[in-house]
Write a protein that holds these residues in place. Structure first.
Motif, short mmCIF file in Angstrom:
data_model
loop_
_atom_site.label_atom_id
_atom_site.label_comp_id
_atom_site.label_asym_id
_atom_site.label_seq_id
_atom_site.Cartn_x
_atom_site.Cartn_y
_atom_site.Cartn_z
N ARG A 58 0.84 -1.21 0.00
CA ARG A 58 0.00 0.00 0.00
C ARG A 58 0.87 1.25 0.00
NH1 ARG A 58 -5.59 -1.36 2.49
NH2 ARG A 58 -5.57 -3.59 2.09
N THR A 59 0.36 2.31 -0.63
CA THR A 59 1.11 3.56 -0.67
C THR A 59 0.80 4.43 0.54
OG1 THR A 59 -0.62 4.54 -2.04
CG2 THR A 59 1.25 3.55 -3.18
N ILE A 60 -0.30 4.16 1.23
CA ILE A 60 -0.69 4.95 2.39
C ILE A 60 0.12 4.51 3.61
CG2 ILE A 60 -2.56 3.38 2.95
CD1 ILE A 60 -4.14 5.77 4.00
N ASP A 61 0.49 5.46 4.45
CA ASP A 61 1.20 5.15 5.68
C ASP A 61 0.21 4.56 6.69
OD1 ASP A 61 3.63 5.41 7.45
OD2 ASP A 61 2.14 6.56 8.59
N GLY A 62 0.54 3.41 7.23
CA GLY A 62 -0.36 2.73 8.15
C GLY A 62 -0.68 3.54 9.39
N LEU A 63 0.31 4.24 9.93
CA LEU A 63 0.08 5.04 11.13
C LEU A 63 -0.83 6.23 10.83
CD1 LEU A 63 0.61 5.48 14.09
CD2 LEU A 63 2.73 6.69 13.49
N ASP A 64 -0.62 6.89 9.68
CA ASP A 64 -1.50 7.99 9.28
C ASP A 64 -2.94 7.50 9.13
OD1 ASP A 64 0.60 9.77 9.23
OD2 ASP A 64 0.89 9.64 7.05
N HIS A 65 -3.09 6.35 8.53
CA HIS A 65 -4.42 5.77 8.33
C HIS A 65 -5.08 5.48 9.69
CE1 HIS A 65 -7.64 3.61 6.37
NE2 HIS A 65 -7.38 2.53 7.09
N GLN A 66 -4.32 4.90 10.59
CA GLN A 66 -4.83 4.59 11.93
C GLN A 66 -5.27 5.87 12.64
OE1 GLN A 66 -2.07 2.36 14.37
NE2 GLN A 66 -2.89 3.25 16.22
N GLU A 67 -4.45 6.91 12.59
CA GLU A 67 -4.80 8.17 13.26
C GLU A 67 -6.03 8.80 12.64
OE1 GLU A 67 -1.12 10.31 13.05
OE2 GLU A 67 -0.29 9.28 14.80
N ARG A 68 -6.16 8.71 11.31
CA ARG A 68 -7.35 9.26 10.65
C ARG A 68 -8.60 8.52 11.09
NH1 ARG A 68 -7.62 7.90 5.25
NH2 ARG A 68 -5.40 8.12 5.28
N LEU A 69 -8.51 7.21 11.17
CA LEU A 69 -9.67 6.42 11.61
C LEU A 69 -10.04 6.75 13.07
CD1 LEU A 69 -8.92 2.91 10.08
CD2 LEU A 69 -10.69 4.52 9.36
N ARG A 70 -9.04 6.89 13.91
CA ARG A 70 -9.31 7.18 15.33
C ARG A 70 -9.87 8.58 15.50
NH1 ARG A 70 -4.39 4.32 18.71
NH2 ARG A 70 -5.08 2.20 18.29
N SER A 71 -9.52 9.49 14.63
CA SER A 71 -10.04 10.86 14.74
C SER A 71 -11.55 10.90 14.49
CB SER A 71 -9.33 11.79 13.77
OG SER A 71 -9.70 11.54 12.44
N GLU A 72 -12.09 9.87 13.85
CA GLU A 72 -13.52 9.80 13.59
C GLU A 72 -14.31 9.46 14.86
OE1 GLU A 72 -14.03 6.89 10.54
OE2 GLU A 72 -12.98 8.09 9.02
N TRP A 73 -13.64 8.94 15.89
CA TRP A 73 -14.33 8.56 17.12
C TRP A 73 -14.67 9.79 17.85
CZ3 TRP A 73 -10.41 4.24 18.83
CH2 TRP A 73 -10.45 3.20 17.89
#
Length: 72
Positions: free
Chosen positions: A57-72
């Motif tokens: 994947r080209t997306i950074d896993g940590l960035d993706h995780q933080e983006r998902l958590r910001s939705e909470w």
């Protein structure tokens, strides 16, 4: 388990030569080959199946995780 498998005569002859060279029976040789095949191609533990799942994947896993958590 007892099973019947159809093996071409030339392969049976080859198995017999190998078994004689290894000082074992054809049955023991076939059982050993099946065990080796299953060990190599059998089901892998979950950690092996999923380790590196994001490697392509080209997306950074940590960035993706933080983006998902910001939705909470």
């Amino acid at each position: 388990m007892l099973t019947t498998v159809e093996i071409p005569p030339e392969q049976v002859e080859a198995l017999d030569r190998i078994a004689a060279r290894e000082h074992t029976s054809r049955d023991a040789l076939v059982q050993s080959l099946i065990a080796e095949f299953v060990a190599k191609h059998g089901v892998k533990p979950d950690i092996d199946r999923f380790f590196g799942a994001w490697a392509d994947r080209t997306i950074d896993g940590l960035d993706h995780q933080e983006r998902l958590r910001s939705e909470w």
